[in-house]
Design a protein around this motif. Structure first.
Motif, PDB file in Angstrom:
ATOM      1  N   THR A  31     -13.021  -2.653  11.097  1.00 55.04           N
ATOM      2  CA  THR A  31     -12.805  -3.568   9.968  1.00 55.04           C
ATOM      3  C   THR A  31     -13.854  -3.238   8.855  1.00 55.04           C
ATOM      4  O   THR A  31     -15.196  -3.261   9.329  1.00 55.04           O
ATOM      5  N   LEU A  32     -13.370  -2.981   7.795  1.00 49.71           N
ATOM      6  CA  LEU A  32     -14.171  -2.642   6.512  1.00 49.71           C
ATOM      7  C   LEU A  32     -14.811  -4.023   5.980  1.00 49.71           C
ATOM      8  O   LEU A  32     -15.739  -4.035   5.469  1.00 49.71           O
ATOM      9  N   ARG A  33     -13.698  -4.868   5.771  1.00 45.56           N
ATOM     10  CA  ARG A  33     -14.062  -6.126   5.172  1.00 45.56           C
ATOM     11  C   ARG A  33     -13.048  -7.222   5.655  1.00 45.56           C
ATOM     12  O   ARG A  33     -12.129  -7.003   5.426  1.00 45.56           O
ATOM     13  N   GLU A  34     -13.440  -8.597   5.696  1.00 46.84           N
ATOM     14  CA  GLU A  34     -12.621  -9.633   6.094  1.00 46.84           C
ATOM     15  C   GLU A  34     -12.312 -10.374   4.728  1.00 46.84           C
ATOM     16  O   GLU A  34     -12.672 -10.368   3.840  1.00 46.84           O
ATOM     17  N   GLY A  35     -11.268 -11.332   4.778  1.00 46.78           N
ATOM     18  CA  GLY A  35     -11.043 -12.392   3.813  1.00 46.78           C
ATOM     19  C   GLY A  35      -9.997 -11.879   2.749  1.00 46.78           C
ATOM     20  O   GLY A  35      -9.871 -12.309   1.709  1.00 46.78           O
ATOM     21  N   MET A  36      -9.074 -10.549   2.958  1.00 42.96           N
ATOM     22  CA  MET A  36      -8.190  -9.874   2.029  1.00 42.96           C
ATOM     23  C   MET A  36      -7.112 -10.871   1.976  1.00 42.96           C
ATOM     24  O   MET A  36      -6.612 -11.225   3.010  1.00 42.96           O
ATOM     25  N   LEU A  37      -6.506 -11.067   0.893  1.00 41.70           N
ATOM     26  CA  LEU A  37      -5.213 -11.899   0.810  1.00 41.70           C
ATOM     27  C   LEU A  37      -4.112 -11.188   0.942  1.00 41.70           C
ATOM     28  O   LEU A  37      -3.205 -11.026   1.888  1.00 41.70           O
ATOM     29  N   ILE A  38      -3.987 -10.327  -0.191  1.00 51.03           N
ATOM     30  CA  ILE A  38      -2.842  -9.295  -0.395  1.00 51.03           C
ATOM     31  C   ILE A  38      -3.446  -7.881  -0.612  1.00 51.03           C
ATOM     32  O   ILE A  38      -3.554  -7.525  -1.577  1.00 51.03           O
ATOM     33  N   PRO A  39      -4.021  -7.056   0.396  1.00 52.89           N
ATOM     34  CA  PRO A  39      -4.624  -6.092  -0.118  1.00 52.89           C
ATOM     35  C   PRO A  39      -3.722  -4.886  -0.561  1.00 52.89           C
ATOM     36  O   PRO A  39      -2.587  -4.540   0.010  1.00 52.89           O
ATOM     37  N   ASN A  40      -3.861  -4.319  -1.954  1.00 54.56           N
ATOM     38  CA  ASN A  40      -2.970  -3.467  -2.284  1.00 54.56           C
ATOM     39  C   ASN A  40      -3.870  -2.275  -2.865  1.00 54.56           C
ATOM     40  O   ASN A  40      -4.342  -1.363  -1.976  1.00 54.56           O
ATOM     41  N   GLY A  41      -3.541  -1.763  -3.913  1.00 57.99           N
ATOM     42  CA  GLY A  41      -4.075  -0.444  -4.562  1.00 57.99           C
ATOM     43  C   GLY A  41      -5.353  -0.209  -4.172  1.00 57.99           C
ATOM     44  O   GLY A  41      -6.214  -1.078  -4.376  1.00 57.99           O
ATOM     45  N   LEU A  42      -5.881   0.992  -4.123  1.00 59.32           N
ATOM     46  CA  LEU A  42      -7.032   1.579  -3.812  1.00 59.32           C
ATOM     47  C   LEU A  42      -7.216   3.129  -4.043  1.00 59.32           C
ATOM     48  O   LEU A  42      -6.289   3.692  -3.902  1.00 59.32           O
ATOM     49  N   ASP A  72      -7.046  -6.805  -4.495  1.00 54.70           N
ATOM     50  CA  ASP A  72      -6.615  -7.910  -3.803  1.00 54.70           C
ATOM     51  C   ASP A  72      -5.661  -8.807  -4.566  1.00 54.70           C
ATOM     52  O   ASP A  72      -6.273  -9.456  -5.490  1.00 54.70           O
ATOM     53  N   THR A  73      -4.210  -8.638  -4.642  1.00 53.46           N
ATOM     54  CA  THR A  73      -3.327  -8.903  -5.667  1.00 53.46           C
ATOM     55  C   THR A  73      -3.640 -10.453  -6.098  1.00 53.46           C
ATOM     56  O   THR A  73      -3.638 -10.884  -7.353  1.00 53.46           O
ATOM     57  N   PRO A  74      -3.902 -11.609  -5.328  1.00 54.03           N
ATOM     58  CA  PRO A  74      -3.820 -12.808  -5.807  1.00 54.03           C
ATOM     59  C   PRO A  74      -4.743 -13.285  -6.584  1.00 54.03           C
ATOM     60  O   PRO A  74      -4.956 -14.011  -7.587  1.00 54.03           O
ATOM     61  N   THR A  75      -6.225 -12.262  -6.520  1.00 55.44           N
ATOM     62  CA  THR A  75      -7.312 -12.516  -7.318  1.00 55.44           C
ATOM     63  C   THR A  75      -7.170 -12.151  -8.451  1.00 55.44           C
ATOM     64  O   THR A  75      -7.929 -12.302  -9.586  1.00 55.44           O
ATOM     65  N   ARG A  76      -6.047 -11.288  -9.084  1.00 51.44           N
ATOM     66  CA  ARG A  76      -6.059 -10.718 -10.188  1.00 51.44           C
ATOM     67  C   ARG A  76      -7.422 -10.057 -10.932  1.00 51.44           C
ATOM     68  O   ARG A  76      -7.784 -10.092 -11.876  1.00 51.44           O
ATOM     69  N   ARG A  97      -2.268 -17.036   1.094  1.00 49.52           N
ATOM     70  CA  ARG A  97      -3.536 -17.583   1.329  1.00 49.52           C
ATOM     71  C   ARG A  97      -4.522 -17.471   2.407  1.00 49.52           C
ATOM     72  O   ARG A  97      -5.753 -17.590   2.544  1.00 49.52           O
ATOM     73  N   VAL A  98      -3.886 -17.001   3.583  1.00 51.32           N
ATOM     74  CA  VAL A  98      -4.447 -16.814   4.778  1.00 51.32           C
ATOM     75  C   VAL A  98      -4.839 -15.173   4.872  1.00 51.32           C
ATOM     76  O   VAL A  98      -4.177 -14.407   4.783  1.00 51.32           O
ATOM     77  N   GLY A  99      -6.123 -15.043   4.684  1.00 51.52           N
ATOM     78  CA  GLY A  99      -6.901 -13.883   4.479  1.00 51.52           C
ATOM     79  C   GLY A  99      -6.768 -13.023   5.801  1.00 51.52           C
ATOM     80  O   GLY A  99      -6.706 -13.560   6.837  1.00 51.52           O
ATOM     81  N   GLY A 100      -6.819 -11.686   5.465  1.00 52.67           N
ATOM     82  CA  GLY A 100      -6.903 -10.729   6.683  1.00 52.67           C
ATOM     83  C   GLY A 100      -7.817  -9.782   6.218  1.00 52.67           C
ATOM     84  O   GLY A 100      -8.341  -9.643   5.192  1.00 52.67           O
ATOM     85  N   PRO A 101      -8.107  -8.692   7.132  1.00 54.78           N
ATOM     86  CA  PRO A 101      -9.241  -7.504   7.002  1.00 54.78           C
ATOM     87  C   PRO A 101      -8.562  -6.541   6.396  1.00 54.78           C
ATOM     88  O   PRO A 101      -7.478  -6.277   6.243  1.00 54.78           O
ATOM     89  N   LEU A 102      -9.338  -5.552   5.915  1.00 53.82           N
ATOM     90  CA  LEU A 102      -9.053  -4.249   5.477  1.00 53.82           C
ATOM     91  C   LEU A 102      -9.550  -3.530   6.499  1.00 53.82           C
ATOM     92  O   LEU A 102     -10.848  -3.373   7.090  1.00 53.82           O
ATOM     93  N   TYR A 103      -8.789  -2.468   7.015  1.00 55.95           N
ATOM     94  CA  TYR A 103      -9.072  -1.585   8.165  1.00 55.95           C
ATOM     95  C   TYR A 103      -9.312  -0.242   7.835  1.00 55.95           C
ATOM     96  O   TYR A 103      -8.821   0.173   6.820  1.00 55.95           O
TER      97      TYR A 103
END
Length: 290
Positions: free
Chosen positions: A141-152, A164-168, A121-127
């Motif tokens: 930094t491309l975007r802040e607040g990612m939870l579990i950054p995954n496929g792209l 961002d997996t937890p957002t489904r 639940r603690v977000g991190g950036p996409l770099y």
């Protein structure tokens, strides 16, 4: 043709499958297992290296090495001798975090995010890893607040699909050559489908092939979010997928859960499904020459 077992490696967290078209080699990683694995097109025995750090993603490089996003940043790995050369630090002072899924953008720059190990639940950036004019590596930094950054993946050079997996949800962003991401321009809600979206790849037609953690499947979605096809797996924790082979007509799929109690269903193994459709070649890391 049916789904095929490629390597019964039983990784705790298999991930990051990618086809290196220059070397005709398939790579994938074991994050918790601290492994980089590969399989050459000639069909020989799979190779593997054990690392002292957890890899989060992998991108081929033109000189035969591979660029990794590891626990504390980016590093180049020579699979011939296991040498790991640091490239740029990312959150090196945050041992509770590690880098996760990523991929090279249309300009050959690796994009990857970080996640908090004990509390997603603690977000991190996409770099994004870039280079200054003098060849100095820098991480932006491309975007802040990612939870579990995954496929792209990028359907066009100026567009980015990201999970961002937890957002489904799977979100489409305008992707500038320089500067951060703004708010998404489209969102695909996949919460009604079984499992959580994890890794993904695009096919030649622009459809999204998404691995569903806990869903025992890879699903093909249209850019509007319609389910076009489902590839069922014998194990639930499906983590990433990529098209490979010389014709890019084989879907490779990684899974997780190997070694868990009762995991006798092929969990953690690598699978392939030929003949579904054709994918797009993976982009190589451009390196400091970009």
């Amino acid at each position: 043709m049916p789904l095929e077992l490629v390597d019964d490696c039983r990784l705790a967290l298999g991930e990051g499958v990618v086809w290196d078209s220059r070397a005709e080699r398939l790579y994938w990683i074991g994050i918790a297992d601290r492994q980089v694995r590969w399989l050459d097109q000639d069909g020989g025995k799979p190779g593997a290296l054990h690392l002292d750090t957890r890899p989060g993603t992998l991108a081929p490089y033109r000189d035969g090495r591979v660029l990794l996003a590891v626990e504390s940043g980016f590093a180049l790995l020579d699979t011939a001798d296991g040498t790991l050369e640091p490239v740029a630090a990312v959150e090196a002072d945050r041992p509770e975090r590690r880098m996760n899924d990523g991929k090279c953008d249309p300009y050959g720059r690796l994009v990857a995010g970080t996640m908090t190990l004990d509390d997603p639940r603690v977000g991190g950036p996409l770099y994004r890893l870039e280079y200054d004019g003098d060849g100095t590596a820098r991480v932006v930094t491309l975007r802040e607040g990612m939870l579990i950054p995954n496929g792209l993946d990028w359907p066009e050079p100026d567009q980015l699909w990201h999970i961002d997996t937890p957002t489904r949800a799977i979100r489409l962003f305008d992707y500038p050559e320089h500067g951060p991401l703004a708010d998404p321009v489209r969102t695909l809600d996949v919460s009604a489908l079984g499992g959580d979206p994890d890794g993904m790849t695009l096919d030649a037609e622009g459809n999204l092939w998404v691995a569903f953690w806990g869903g025992a499947a890879v699903r093909c979605l249209s850019p509007e979010g319609r389910v076009l096809e489902t590839v069922e797996l014998p194990t639930g924790k499906v983590t990433s997928c990529a098209f490979g082979g010389p014709a890019l007509d084989v879907l490779y799929v990684t899974t997780a859960g190997g070694g868990e109690p009762g995991a006798d269903d092929g969990a953690g193994s690598l699978y392939r499904y030929p003949g579904l459709t054709t994918g797009r070649p993976a982009r190589h890391w451009a390196g400091p020459g970009f």
